[in-house]
Design a protein around this motif. Structure first.
Motif, PDB file in Angstrom:
ATOM      1  N   LEU A 150       8.754  -0.433   3.029  1.00  0.00           N
ATOM      2  CA  LEU A 150       8.882  -0.818   4.430  1.00  0.00           C
ATOM      3  C   LEU A 150       8.097  -2.100   4.611  1.00  0.00           C
ATOM      4  O   LEU A 150       6.869  -2.098   4.515  1.00  0.00           O
ATOM      5  CB  LEU A 150       8.345   0.266   5.359  1.00  0.00           C
ATOM      6  CG  LEU A 150       9.173   1.529   5.479  1.00  0.00           C
ATOM      7  CD1 LEU A 150       8.537   2.487   6.475  1.00  0.00           C
ATOM      8  CD2 LEU A 150      10.591   1.215   5.918  1.00  0.00           C
ATOM      9  N   ARG A 151       8.804  -3.193   4.800  1.00  0.00           N
ATOM     10  CA  ARG A 151       8.156  -4.479   5.038  1.00  0.00           C
ATOM     11  C   ARG A 151       7.942  -4.619   6.543  1.00  0.00           C
ATOM     12  O   ARG A 151       8.882  -4.553   7.332  1.00  0.00           O
ATOM     13  CB  ARG A 151       9.002  -5.632   4.518  1.00  0.00           C
ATOM     14  CG  ARG A 151       8.297  -6.984   4.725  1.00  0.00           C
ATOM     15  CD  ARG A 151       9.000  -8.123   4.041  1.00  0.00           C
ATOM     16  NE  ARG A 151       8.946  -7.919   2.608  1.00  0.00           N
ATOM     17  CZ  ARG A 151       9.972  -8.135   1.794  1.00  0.00           C
ATOM     18  NH1 ARG A 151      11.130  -8.529   2.265  1.00  0.00           N
ATOM     19  NH2 ARG A 151       9.847  -7.939   0.498  1.00  0.00           N
ATOM     20  N   VAL A 152       6.695  -4.789   6.932  1.00  0.00           N
ATOM     21  CA  VAL A 152       6.331  -4.911   8.343  1.00  0.00           C
ATOM     22  C   VAL A 152       6.501  -6.381   8.723  1.00  0.00           C
ATOM     23  O   VAL A 152       5.762  -7.245   8.254  1.00  0.00           O
ATOM     24  CB  VAL A 152       4.890  -4.423   8.589  1.00  0.00           C
ATOM     25  CG1 VAL A 152       4.548  -4.512  10.065  1.00  0.00           C
ATOM     26  CG2 VAL A 152       4.716  -2.999   8.073  1.00  0.00           C
ATOM     27  N   GLN A 179       6.957   9.489   0.240  1.00  0.00           N
ATOM     28  CA  GLN A 179       6.117   8.334  -0.043  1.00  0.00           C
ATOM     29  C   GLN A 179       6.929   7.061   0.100  1.00  0.00           C
ATOM     30  O   GLN A 179       8.128   7.028  -0.166  1.00  0.00           O
ATOM     31  CB  GLN A 179       5.535   8.424  -1.445  1.00  0.00           C
ATOM     32  CG  GLN A 179       4.470   9.485  -1.556  1.00  0.00           C
ATOM     33  CD  GLN A 179       3.659   9.325  -2.820  1.00  0.00           C
ATOM     34  OE1 GLN A 179       4.161   8.898  -3.853  1.00  0.00           O
ATOM     35  NE2 GLN A 179       2.387   9.684  -2.744  1.00  0.00           N
ATOM     36  N   PHE A 180       6.245   5.996   0.518  1.00  0.00           N
ATOM     37  CA  PHE A 180       6.847   4.680   0.644  1.00  0.00           C
ATOM     38  C   PHE A 180       5.761   3.643   0.444  1.00  0.00           C
ATOM     39  O   PHE A 180       4.572   3.948   0.535  1.00  0.00           O
ATOM     40  CB  PHE A 180       7.550   4.504   2.000  1.00  0.00           C
ATOM     41  CG  PHE A 180       6.612   4.567   3.179  1.00  0.00           C
ATOM     42  CD1 PHE A 180       6.083   3.404   3.741  1.00  0.00           C
ATOM     43  CD2 PHE A 180       6.259   5.789   3.732  1.00  0.00           C
ATOM     44  CE1 PHE A 180       5.217   3.471   4.824  1.00  0.00           C
ATOM     45  CE2 PHE A 180       5.405   5.860   4.819  1.00  0.00           C
ATOM     46  CZ  PHE A 180       4.876   4.702   5.366  1.00  0.00           C
ATOM     47  N   VAL A 190       0.861  -1.183   0.000  1.00  0.00           N
ATOM     48  CA  VAL A 190       0.000   0.000   0.000  1.00  0.00           C
ATOM     49  C   VAL A 190       0.892   1.226   0.000  1.00  0.00           C
ATOM     50  O   VAL A 190       1.826   1.330   0.794  1.00  0.00           O
ATOM     51  CB  VAL A 190      -0.919   0.022   1.245  1.00  0.00           C
ATOM     52  CG1 VAL A 190      -1.711   1.310   1.316  1.00  0.00           C
ATOM     53  CG2 VAL A 190      -1.847  -1.178   1.241  1.00  0.00           C
ATOM     54  N   ARG A 191       0.625   2.161  -0.895  1.00  0.00           N
ATOM     55  CA  ARG A 191       1.394   3.399  -0.949  1.00  0.00           C
ATOM     56  C   ARG A 191       0.982   4.277   0.227  1.00  0.00           C
ATOM     57  O   ARG A 191      -0.196   4.535   0.439  1.00  0.00           O
ATOM     58  CB  ARG A 191       1.120   4.109  -2.276  1.00  0.00           C
ATOM     59  CG  ARG A 191       1.835   5.419  -2.503  1.00  0.00           C
ATOM     60  CD  ARG A 191       3.356   5.321  -2.680  1.00  0.00           C
ATOM     61  NE  ARG A 191       3.876   4.277  -3.487  1.00  0.00           N
ATOM     62  CZ  ARG A 191       4.158   4.346  -4.786  1.00  0.00           C
ATOM     63  NH1 ARG A 191       3.943   5.446  -5.459  1.00  0.00           N
ATOM     64  NH2 ARG A 191       4.670   3.313  -5.422  1.00  0.00           N
ATOM     65  N   ARG A 192       1.947   4.701   1.006  1.00  0.00           N
ATOM     66  CA  ARG A 192       1.719   5.551   2.172  1.00  0.00           C
ATOM     67  C   ARG A 192       2.555   6.816   2.030  1.00  0.00           C
ATOM     68  O   ARG A 192       3.521   6.863   1.275  1.00  0.00           O
ATOM     69  CB  ARG A 192       2.138   4.840   3.462  1.00  0.00           C
ATOM     70  CG  ARG A 192       1.461   3.505   3.712  1.00  0.00           C
ATOM     71  CD  ARG A 192       0.143   3.696   4.343  1.00  0.00           C
ATOM     72  NE  ARG A 192      -0.361   2.412   4.834  1.00  0.00           N
ATOM     73  CZ  ARG A 192      -1.631   2.131   4.946  1.00  0.00           C
ATOM     74  NH1 ARG A 192      -2.537   3.027   4.606  1.00  0.00           N
ATOM     75  NH2 ARG A 192      -2.023   0.974   5.406  1.00  0.00           N
ATOM     76  N   THR A 193       2.224   7.824   2.812  1.00  0.00           N
ATOM     77  CA  THR A 193       2.996   9.058   2.870  1.00  0.00           C
ATOM     78  C   THR A 193       3.404   9.294   4.315  1.00  0.00           C
ATOM     79  O   THR A 193       2.545   9.283   5.211  1.00  0.00           O
ATOM     80  CB  THR A 193       2.173  10.257   2.359  1.00  0.00           C
ATOM     81  OG1 THR A 193       1.766   9.977   1.014  1.00  0.00           O
ATOM     82  CG2 THR A 193       2.991  11.537   2.384  1.00  0.00           C
ATOM     83  N   GLU A 194       4.701   9.464   4.541  1.00  0.00           N
ATOM     84  CA  GLU A 194       5.215   9.723   5.882  1.00  0.00           C
ATOM     85  C   GLU A 194       4.667  11.063   6.347  1.00  0.00           C
ATOM     86  O   GLU A 194       4.748  12.053   5.635  1.00  0.00           O
ATOM     87  CB  GLU A 194       6.742   9.728   5.853  1.00  0.00           C
ATOM     88  CG  GLU A 194       7.402   9.389   7.165  1.00  0.00           C
ATOM     89  CD  GLU A 194       7.386  10.517   8.188  1.00  0.00           C
ATOM     90  OE1 GLU A 194       7.530  11.696   7.819  1.00  0.00           O
ATOM     91  OE2 GLU A 194       7.224  10.203   9.368  1.00  0.00           O
ATOM     92  N   ARG A 195       4.080  11.065   7.529  1.00  0.00           N
ATOM     93  CA  ARG A 195       3.376  12.241   8.044  1.00  0.00           C
ATOM     94  C   ARG A 195       4.236  13.480   8.137  1.00  0.00           C
ATOM     95  O   ARG A 195       3.813  14.570   7.791  1.00  0.00           O
ATOM     96  CB  ARG A 195       2.815  11.901   9.426  1.00  0.00           C
ATOM     97  CG  ARG A 195       2.063  13.048  10.066  1.00  0.00           C
ATOM     98  CD  ARG A 195       1.536  12.690  11.417  1.00  0.00           C
ATOM     99  NE  ARG A 195       0.561  11.624  11.259  1.00  0.00           N
ATOM    100  CZ  ARG A 195      -0.005  10.998  12.257  1.00  0.00           C
ATOM    101  NH1 ARG A 195       0.294  11.304  13.483  1.00  0.00           N
ATOM    102  NH2 ARG A 195      -0.875  10.035  12.051  1.00  0.00           N
TER     103      ARG A 195
END
Length: 148
Positions: free
Chosen positions: A118-120, A18-19, A8-13
């Motif tokens: 970023l692999r959780v 983006q990551f 899922v494309r996320r944006t660091e707050r």
């Protein structure tokens, strides 16, 4: 199915960077204790007794997918739960999403993209929600689909 671990494309707050976030679905990486201890089944991730429409009876990882059995509030007790149950049964509401806490990630620098993954690799789901649309996941070619 409450998760497939799709990116899922996320944006660091804080930085706006983006990551891609990828949930590992390796059973060793997912702490299922909270789900299997009666986690709530909610409407839209809003955590309250009013939005709790059921309970997670059993959750497990099978073939790289998170699978759960959910029990709804008995009919007639909560009109909103009854309405959601009927929408699910009729196939109108078809998506679920998972709320989770991240304990550890691995940063994977991409060689063919400018976006880091970023692999959780240690995470703890704590609720499952019925939603109109799940998180957008990435597909080959950059198109998005819902993450389930």
């Amino acid at each position: 199915i409450w998760s497939t671990g799709a990116s899922v494309r996320r944006t660091e707050r804080w930085s706006g960077e983006q990551f891609d976030e990828e949930l590992s679905m390796d059973p060793k990486h997912v702490r299922l204790g909270r789900l299997n201890n009666g986690a709530p089944f909610l409407r839209d991730h809003r955590v309250s007794t009013d939005t709790t429409v059921g309970v997670v009876e059993k959750a497990k990882i099978v073939g790289g997918e998170g699978i759960a059995t959910v029990r709804f509030v008995p009919a007639g007790i909560d009109p909103e739960a009854d309405k959601l149950f009927e929408k699910i049964r009729a196939g109108i509401v078809q998506n679920v999403s998972v709320g989770y806490q991240i304990h550890r990630t691995e940063r994977i620098e991409s060689t063919d993209s400018k976006v880091t993954t970023l692999r959780v690799v240690d995470w703890e789901p704590h609720e499952i929600s019925a939603v109109a649309a799940g998180a957008a996941r990435l597909r080959a070619g950059g198109r998005r689909r819902d993450r389930g």
